[in-house]
Design a protein around this motif. Structure first.
Motif, PDB file in Angstrom:
ATOM      1  N   PRO A 218       0.834  -1.209   0.000  1.00 17.83           N
ATOM      2  CA  PRO A 218       0.000   0.000   0.000  1.00 17.83           C
ATOM      3  C   PRO A 218       0.868   1.259   0.000  1.00 17.83           C
ATOM      4  CG  PRO A 218      -0.804  -1.589   1.593  1.00 17.83           C
ATOM      5  CD  PRO A 218       0.498  -2.111   1.110  1.00 17.83           C
ATOM      6  N   PHE A 219       0.485   2.231  -0.805  1.00 14.85           N
ATOM      7  CA  PHE A 219       1.312   3.427  -0.946  1.00 14.85           C
ATOM      8  C   PHE A 219       0.442   4.625  -1.294  1.00 14.85           C
ATOM      9  CE2 PHE A 219       0.766   1.796  -5.187  1.00 14.85           C
ATOM     10  CZ  PHE A 219       0.611   2.934  -5.971  1.00 14.85           C
ATOM     11  N   ILE A 220       1.013   5.817  -1.082  1.00 17.03           N
ATOM     12  CA  ILE A 220       0.428   7.079  -1.530  1.00 17.03           C
ATOM     13  C   ILE A 220       1.564   7.888  -2.136  1.00 17.03           C
ATOM     14  CG2 ILE A 220      -1.061   9.013  -0.913  1.00 17.03           C
ATOM     15  CD1 ILE A 220      -1.388   7.680   1.860  1.00 17.03           C
ATOM     16  N   THR A 221       1.377   8.385  -3.367  1.00 16.17           N
ATOM     17  CA  THR A 221       2.395   9.193  -4.032  1.00 16.17           C
ATOM     18  C   THR A 221       1.894  10.620  -4.198  1.00 16.17           C
ATOM     19  OG1 THR A 221       3.275   7.285  -5.220  1.00 16.17           O
ATOM     20  CG2 THR A 221       3.818   9.451  -6.099  1.00 16.17           C
ATOM     21  N   PHE A 222       2.714  11.596  -3.796  1.00 17.10           N
ATOM     22  CA  PHE A 222       2.367  13.007  -3.846  1.00 17.10           C
ATOM     23  C   PHE A 222       3.164  13.714  -4.941  1.00 17.10           C
ATOM     24  CE2 PHE A 222       1.686  11.490   0.447  1.00 17.10           C
ATOM     25  CZ  PHE A 222       0.444  12.016   0.786  1.00 17.10           C
ATOM     26  N   THR A 223       2.716  14.905  -5.302  1.00 19.83           N
ATOM     27  CA  THR A 223       3.429  15.690  -6.322  1.00 19.83           C
ATOM     28  C   THR A 223       4.724  16.277  -5.786  1.00 19.83           C
ATOM     29  OG1 THR A 223       2.069  17.588  -5.705  1.00 19.83           O
ATOM     30  CG2 THR A 223       1.348  16.304  -7.603  1.00 19.83           C
ATOM     31  N   ASN A 224       4.783  16.513  -4.488  1.00 19.34           N
ATOM     32  CA  ASN A 224       5.963  17.095  -3.863  1.00 19.34           C
ATOM     33  C   ASN A 224       6.380  16.252  -2.667  1.00 19.34           C
ATOM     34  OD1 ASN A 224       5.874  19.448  -5.583  1.00 19.34           O
ATOM     35  ND2 ASN A 224       4.160  20.173  -4.341  1.00 19.34           N
ATOM     36  N   ASP A 225       7.489  16.634  -2.058  1.00 19.62           N
ATOM     37  CA  ASP A 225       7.904  15.973  -0.821  1.00 19.62           C
ATOM     38  C   ASP A 225       6.754  16.034   0.177  1.00 19.62           C
ATOM     39  OD1 ASP A 225      10.189  16.027  -2.251  1.00 19.62           O
ATOM     40  OD2 ASP A 225      11.422  17.017  -0.735  1.00 19.62           O
ATOM     41  N   ALA A 226       6.572  14.963   0.914  1.00 17.89           N
ATOM     42  CA  ALA A 226       5.436  14.905   1.831  1.00 17.89           C
ATOM     43  C   ALA A 226       5.874  14.368   3.180  1.00 17.89           C
ATOM     44  CB  ALA A 226       4.336  14.028   1.254  1.00 17.89           C
ATOM     45  N   THR A 227       5.241  14.890   4.196  1.00  9.30           N
ATOM     46  CA  THR A 227       5.391  14.371   5.551  1.00  9.30           C
ATOM     47  C   THR A 227       3.998  14.031   6.073  1.00  9.30           C
ATOM     48  OG1 THR A 227       7.343  15.731   5.962  1.00  9.30           O
ATOM     49  CG2 THR A 227       6.198  14.832   7.890  1.00  9.30           C
ATOM     50  N   ILE A 228       3.824  12.809   6.516  1.00 12.44           N
ATOM     51  CA  ILE A 228       2.538  12.401   7.063  1.00 12.44           C
ATOM     52  C   ILE A 228       2.432  12.943   8.487  1.00 12.44           C
ATOM     53  CG2 ILE A 228       1.085  10.460   7.726  1.00 12.44           C
ATOM     54  CD1 ILE A 228       1.286  10.820   4.744  1.00 12.44           C
ATOM     55  N   LYS A 229       1.471  13.826   8.711  1.00 11.13           N
ATOM     56  CA  LYS A 229       1.264  14.399  10.039  1.00 11.13           C
ATOM     57  C   LYS A 229       0.387  13.495  10.899  1.00 11.13           C
ATOM     58  CE  LYS A 229       2.705  17.907  10.807  1.00 11.13           C
ATOM     59  NZ  LYS A 229       4.045  18.277  11.281  1.00 11.13           N
ATOM     60  N   SER A 230      -0.586  12.840  10.256  1.00 16.48           N
ATOM     61  CA  SER A 230      -1.426  11.878  10.977  1.00 16.48           C
ATOM     62  C   SER A 230      -2.015  10.918   9.970  1.00 16.48           C
ATOM     63  CB  SER A 230      -2.536  12.586  11.758  1.00 16.48           C
ATOM     64  OG  SER A 230      -3.464  13.199  10.868  1.00 16.48           O
TER      65      SER A 230
END
Length: 599
Positions: A218-230
């Motif tokens: 399972p994954f999530i890809t973002f357009t920019n650098d990402a930090t998962i806050k919650s």
């Protein structure tokens, strides 16, 4: 002097009389004039409607634009001047009896009078998709066109709605909307979108069915650098520890395990280096698809030989159904109308790819094409079976079938015009203490449909027989003392189970594999691993590897103790599991290669 007085008096009398005639409202009057265009040219065929106290009348101008009409008396009138493609004009006039009223008129064309007002011809939008609108004031018809595929247009009265996609490029972009009116004039609106990309999700596990949970992390890809806050699951306690790719644009949930039968919704809050906040949610499920059924326990799933379709037979006291589903995604692809008072049960013949539906009365069998569902013919076996009802028939690869009728074993050869006869009366198939009593209770096939497997399942399995479908030679296995069994056309063997052990007997080698287990349940199915030895799925929703003895017990929803049944396809791709009044379609690989993804 007197003569002069008389002359003047007479003249005054005549003048007074004449004046009375000209102003008499009852005398006829005339209205006339010339109608011209903007350039002074006479307009022919202009319709003039005269609405006066004496009635209505229509006339038209001549070729020079002239018109004339006589009215029987003076008064008032409303004149309406109309001509195709020209603006209609109305004049209200008053006139006296005997008058000659002249009404000239200059008419302008609709094109000359048209107007097209765009409130804002330049529109600026953000980089994230959305909708704006343009207010348009006009009295003409028009078409709106845009050649840029990131813009979609919708007309509604005086509003033009403009939907635009997210800009994933690094440059500002402009779309030109052309508004072409009915006279060929073009008006434009410019839509300017700011440069992207936005902080946005470009992909995730399960999007557009391009990735699947059972084989992809399972994954999530973002357009920019990402930090998962919650990040959290809405209804389950799951391990959602995020792991980041090297460029920090993809977040992996490598430790995630989900329930087999319950979809999971995962919500998250992510932040970009520019402190942009993005809230999102996506759903994961372990199964490919599921459908509701009418009953939970009484079902039969029959895969076609090519594993493209499966037929689900569900039966209850009141109604039964026979529905065809795609083995790829469990979509409904057809059905056969089940005649409740006529039909008894259904069997599949892999030799001719047909469904054999037994009738309740007599020895009749209706045959249907298993791909199209079309009725083919009906066969009558009463000359051999003496009117007894035929129940399940097990067919081999060569079209040879075996069935139990009234305690006797019969053969039906679909490769030979469905001829029916009593099978060999081999004494080993009968109870030694009662030679008239057949000990065989169930029939199945294995080994690519080349071998029949017969058991004496009657509370306890003591005897297993194999019959070669071609040579009809038979082998026997005695004193087994098991309670349930499973076979598969992908393997040349049988799985036998008891309360604390499962056994796999390989008929081709004669080898026997015994595995102690607390997860045997009371039913088993054989999963195809691609190896010489299979993996077993038991009714308590556990898998047992015959190859290495590895055992895994999976979570069942709502505290259920077991699944109803499991039906693997012979090609090893999918498995249908019936549970909680539903039919679920899974990939077999989820249980044979990726079982670490399940709770």
């Amino acid at each position: 002097m007197r003569n002069l007085y008389l002359l003047l008096t007479g003249v005054l009398f005549l003048f007074s009389l004449n004046s009375c005639v000209l102003t008499d409202a009852d005398d006829p009057a005339t209205i006339s004039g010339t109608i011209t265009d903007t350039y002074g040219n006479g307009l022919p065929e202009v319709t003039i409607q005269i609405n006066s106290s004496t009635g209505k009348e229509n006339i038209q101008t001549d070729s020079n634009g002239k018109y004339s009409i006589s009215l029987p008396s003076g008064g008032a009138a409303v004149l309406t001047f109309s001509k195709e493609k020209f603006t209609t004009q109305i004049r209200e006039i008053e006139f006296k009896g005997g008058a000659r009223k002249v009404v000239n008129l200059k008419m302008t064309s609709l094109e000359e009078d048209s107007y097209f007002d765009i409130k804002a011809s330049n529109i600026y939008v953000k980089k994230i998709n959305g909708q704006v609108f343009a207010s348009i004031s006009t009295n003409v018809n028009y078409e709106a066109k845009c050649n840029d595929d990131w813009v979609k247009l919708t007309k509604s009265s005086s509003i033009l709605f403009i939907d635009y996609d997210t800009n994933f490029t690094f440059e500002e972009r402009t779309a030109t909307i052309n508004l072409v009116d009915e006279y060929g004039k073009t008006h434009t609106i410019k839509v300017v979108q700011e440069a992207g990309p936005p902080f946005w999700v470009t992909d995730y596990c399960g999007k557009d069915n391009k990735t699947q949970f059972y084989k992809d992390v399972p994954f999530i890809t973002f357009t920019n650098d990402a930090t998962i806050k919650s990040i959290k699951a809405l209804s389950e306690e799951l391990d959602l520890t995020p792991e980041y790719s090297a460029n920090k644009r993809t977040v992996y949930l490598s430790n995630l395990k989900i329930p087999a039968f319950t979809p999971v919704s995962i919500s998250y809050t992510a932040e970009s280096p520019k402190e942009e906040i993005l809230n999102g949610q996506f759903d994961l499920k372990a199964y490919i698809n599921c459908v509701n059924t009418t009953t939970n326990t009484a079902q039969k799933i029959l895969f076609t030989k090519d594993s493209k379709y499966c037929w689900a037979y569900t039966y209850t006291a009141g109604a039964s159904t026979l529905i065809q589903y795609s083995a790829n995604d469990l979509t409904n692809t057809g059905n056969i109308a089940w005649e409740q008072n006529k039909y008894s049960t259904v069997s599949y013949n892999r030799y001719n790819n047909c469904l054999y539906i037994s009738e309740k009365s007599g020895s009749m069998i209706a045959i249907y094409d298993a791909t199209t569902g079309a009725f083919l013919k009906e066969i009558d076996l009463s000359s051999t079976l003496k009117g007894s009802t035929v129940f399940d028939i097990e067919f081999a690869e060569n079209g040879y079938g075996l069935t139990l009728v009234n305690g006797l074993l019969y053969a039906i050869n679909s490769a030979d015009k469905n001829t029916c006869r009593l099978f060999s009366a081999d004494t080993s198939l009968y109870d030694p203490s009662n030679p008239q009593k057949l000990i065989v209770k169930t029939i199945a096939t294995c080994n690519e449909g080349k071998t029949f497997v017969l058991t004496d399942k009657n509370g306890e399995i003591n005897n297993v027989f194999t019959i070669d479908a071609s040579t009809k030679s038979m082998s026997s296995y005695y004193n087994l003392r098991d309670y349930f069994f499973a076979v598969s056309n992908a393997y040349p063997g049988i799985v036998l189970g008891s309360s604390k052990e499962v056994t796999y007997i390989d008929f081709s080698t004669g080898l026997k594999y015994n595995i102690a287990s607390n997860y045997t349940g009371n039913r088993t199915s054989i999963l195809i691993t691609g190896d010489q030895l299979p993996t077993i799925m038991t009714s308590v929703f556990a898998t047992i590897s015959v190859k290495n003895g590895e055992q895994k017990k999976f979570e069942l929803s709502n505290g259920a103790p077991s699944i109803s049944n499991a039906y693997p396809s012979d090609d090893g791709k999918v498995i249908v599991i019936t549970f909680n009044n539903k039919i679920y379609l899974f990939s077999q690989e989820l249980f044979t290669k990726n079982s670490n993804k399940l709770k």
